[in-house]
Structures are given as C-alpha cells and as structure tokens.
Design a protein around this motif. Structure first.
Motif, PDB file in Angstrom:
ATOM      1  N   ARG A   7       0.779   4.546  10.041  1.00  0.00           N
ATOM      2  CA  ARG A   7       1.038   6.321  10.317  1.00  0.00           C
ATOM      3  C   ARG A   7       0.643   6.996   9.086  1.00  0.00           C
ATOM      4  N   TRP A   8       0.618   6.351   7.825  1.00  0.00           N
ATOM      5  CA  TRP A   8       0.261   7.035   6.483  1.00  0.00           C
ATOM      6  C   TRP A   8      -1.382   7.131   6.665  1.00  0.00           C
ATOM      7  N   LYS A  15       4.162  -0.594  10.175  1.00  0.00           N
ATOM      8  CA  LYS A  15       3.802   0.562  10.983  1.00  0.00           C
ATOM      9  C   LYS A  15       4.048   1.884  10.307  1.00  0.00           C
ATOM     10  N   THR A  16       5.043   1.815   9.173  1.00  0.00           N
ATOM     11  CA  THR A  16       4.814   3.204   8.227  1.00  0.00           C
ATOM     12  C   THR A  16       3.365   3.442   7.592  1.00  0.00           C
ATOM     13  N   PHE A  17       2.964   2.431   7.208  1.00  0.00           N
ATOM     14  CA  PHE A  17       1.703   2.195   6.611  1.00  0.00           C
ATOM     15  C   PHE A  17       0.418   2.694   7.291  1.00  0.00           C
ATOM     16  N   ARG A  50       8.004  -3.049  10.335  1.00  0.00           N
ATOM     17  CA  ARG A  50       8.425  -1.652  10.336  1.00  0.00           C
ATOM     18  C   ARG A  50       7.752  -1.203   9.115  1.00  0.00           C
ATOM     19  N   SER A  51       7.408  -1.680   8.192  1.00  0.00           N
ATOM     20  CA  SER A  51       6.785  -1.464   6.806  1.00  0.00           C
ATOM     21  C   SER A  51       5.376  -1.298   7.190  1.00  0.00           C
TER      22      SER A  51
END
Length: 213
Positions: free
Chosen positions: A33-34, A29-31, A26-27
């Motif tokens: 997306r950023w 995936k967040t990166f 999840r971390s």
C-alpha cells in the motif's frame, strides 16, 4: 500474486503457525500500500490470509490467578501489574502511556492499536495500583519496552509453575479475562467494546463466546 502465494505455501511447508504467517502477510500488504500511494506500483495485489479456526478467549479462572498471586518468589511489583491488567483490560503499554485526570486514564489514539482515543474509569484500588506501577517504572533500570517484556516473561514463568510447562496462558490472557468478566457482568457488548478500545464490535464479540465449563 503468484509469488505471494508461493511464499505463503513455503511458510506452511516449514511449519509456521497461521498467526505467524498472517503477521508477515499483513506487513507485506502494508508495504505494498505504501508503494501504491507513491506510484511505485499500479495496484495493490489481493492477499489471502491463512485461514484458521476461531478459538475462544483464554479466560484465566480465579483459582489459577489466586495461585499466581500467592507465589512467594513473585515480587509485589508484578502482582500489582498483573492485578491491574486483569481488572482493567488494558494493553501492556497503555497504563504507562496514558494521562491521568483524577480517576480517569486517558489514552491518546496515537498510543492505541486501533488509533482511537480511549477513556478508562479507574476504581480507587486500580488508581493506586497504577500509581505504584508508574513509580516502579521510574526506578527501573531499563526502557518501557524492556519492562513490558519482563512482565510477559515473568507471567509465563509463573504460569508454567502453576499450570505446567505447556500452559496456554500468557500475559494478554489477563485482557481476555477482563473482557469475559465484564460481558458477564454487564451483558452489554458495546460497553465492553468501548472499555477495550476496539474499533469494531465484531472484534469484541469473541468475548461473548466462552466455555461454560
């Protein structure tokens, strides 16, 4: 995608738990997306989480919680906090970050996991507990984060004494306990969703599945 799948397989081979692997994914995936929002990459690759069987909520029976409260070495500040969490279903930091308006605890969406405002009506007893918890924090020689960590460690120490070294109970189980009890009391899953501050009732529905035993 191939690199991500390889990383996931390496984690599995090393014996990491599905929860631990999924937190890392999840971390990642967040990166990604950023990176996408800043045009560093053309698209966000699809990431499959590690599947795991859905477990029932960890409800702490009254008998075990009663044994915890009766521990002679456990300070009153801990007993007050544990009783508050069990009776309100608050996440660990919410009692200290919300604003009090009479007997209402108002928690801004900036402080909640789901980024949603949360309103919690407190009984007279829980209002007194919260006031005591905040007073103790003011005299505590440390940060809110260190106090919350101290609460978690002390709860686990107490549960190991009561339930054995391999106890499955941890501080967040007090929130599970609140949710199961509230669902049994109200039979209203949407009300429990509101009180817990969940974004979706699907998350709350796990508390309608518990062991009859």
């Amino acid at each position: 995608t191939i690199i991500i799948d390889t990383y996931k397989n390496v984690c599995i081979d090393k014996g990491m738990t599905p929860d631990g692997i999924n937190i890392n994914l999840r971390s990642l995936k967040t990166f990604l997306r950023w990176c996408y929002r800043r045009d560093f990459i053309s698209k966000v690759p699809h990431i499959d989480m590690v599947s795991k069987p859905k477990s029932m909520p960890l409800y702490i029976p009254n008998r075990i919680f009663g044994d915890l409260i009766r521990l002679e070495w456990l300070g009153d500040c801990y007993k007050t906090a544990f009783s508050f969490y069990r009776a309100t279903g608050c996440r660990r930091s919410e009692p200290f970050l919300g604003e009090l308006h009479g007997n209402w605890l108002l928690i801004s969406g900036d402080e909640t996991k789901q980024r949603m405002d949360k309103e919690l009506s407190l009984s007279h007893t829980n209002l007194e507990r919260l006031i005591d918890m905040r007073a103790f924090l003011e005299s505590y020689d440390g940060t809110l984060e260190s106090w919350i960590g101290n609460l978690s460690k002390t709860f686990l120490k107490a549960m190991r004494e009561i339930d054995g070294e391999k106890t499955k109970y941890h501080l967040h189980c007090l929130r599970h306990t609140f949710a199961v009890k509230r669902y049994l009391q109200t039979r209203d899953i949407y009300r429990v969703k509101q009180e817990l501050g969940h974004a979706s009732v699907v998350t709350t529905e796990i508390y309608a599945k518990f062991s009859l035993r």
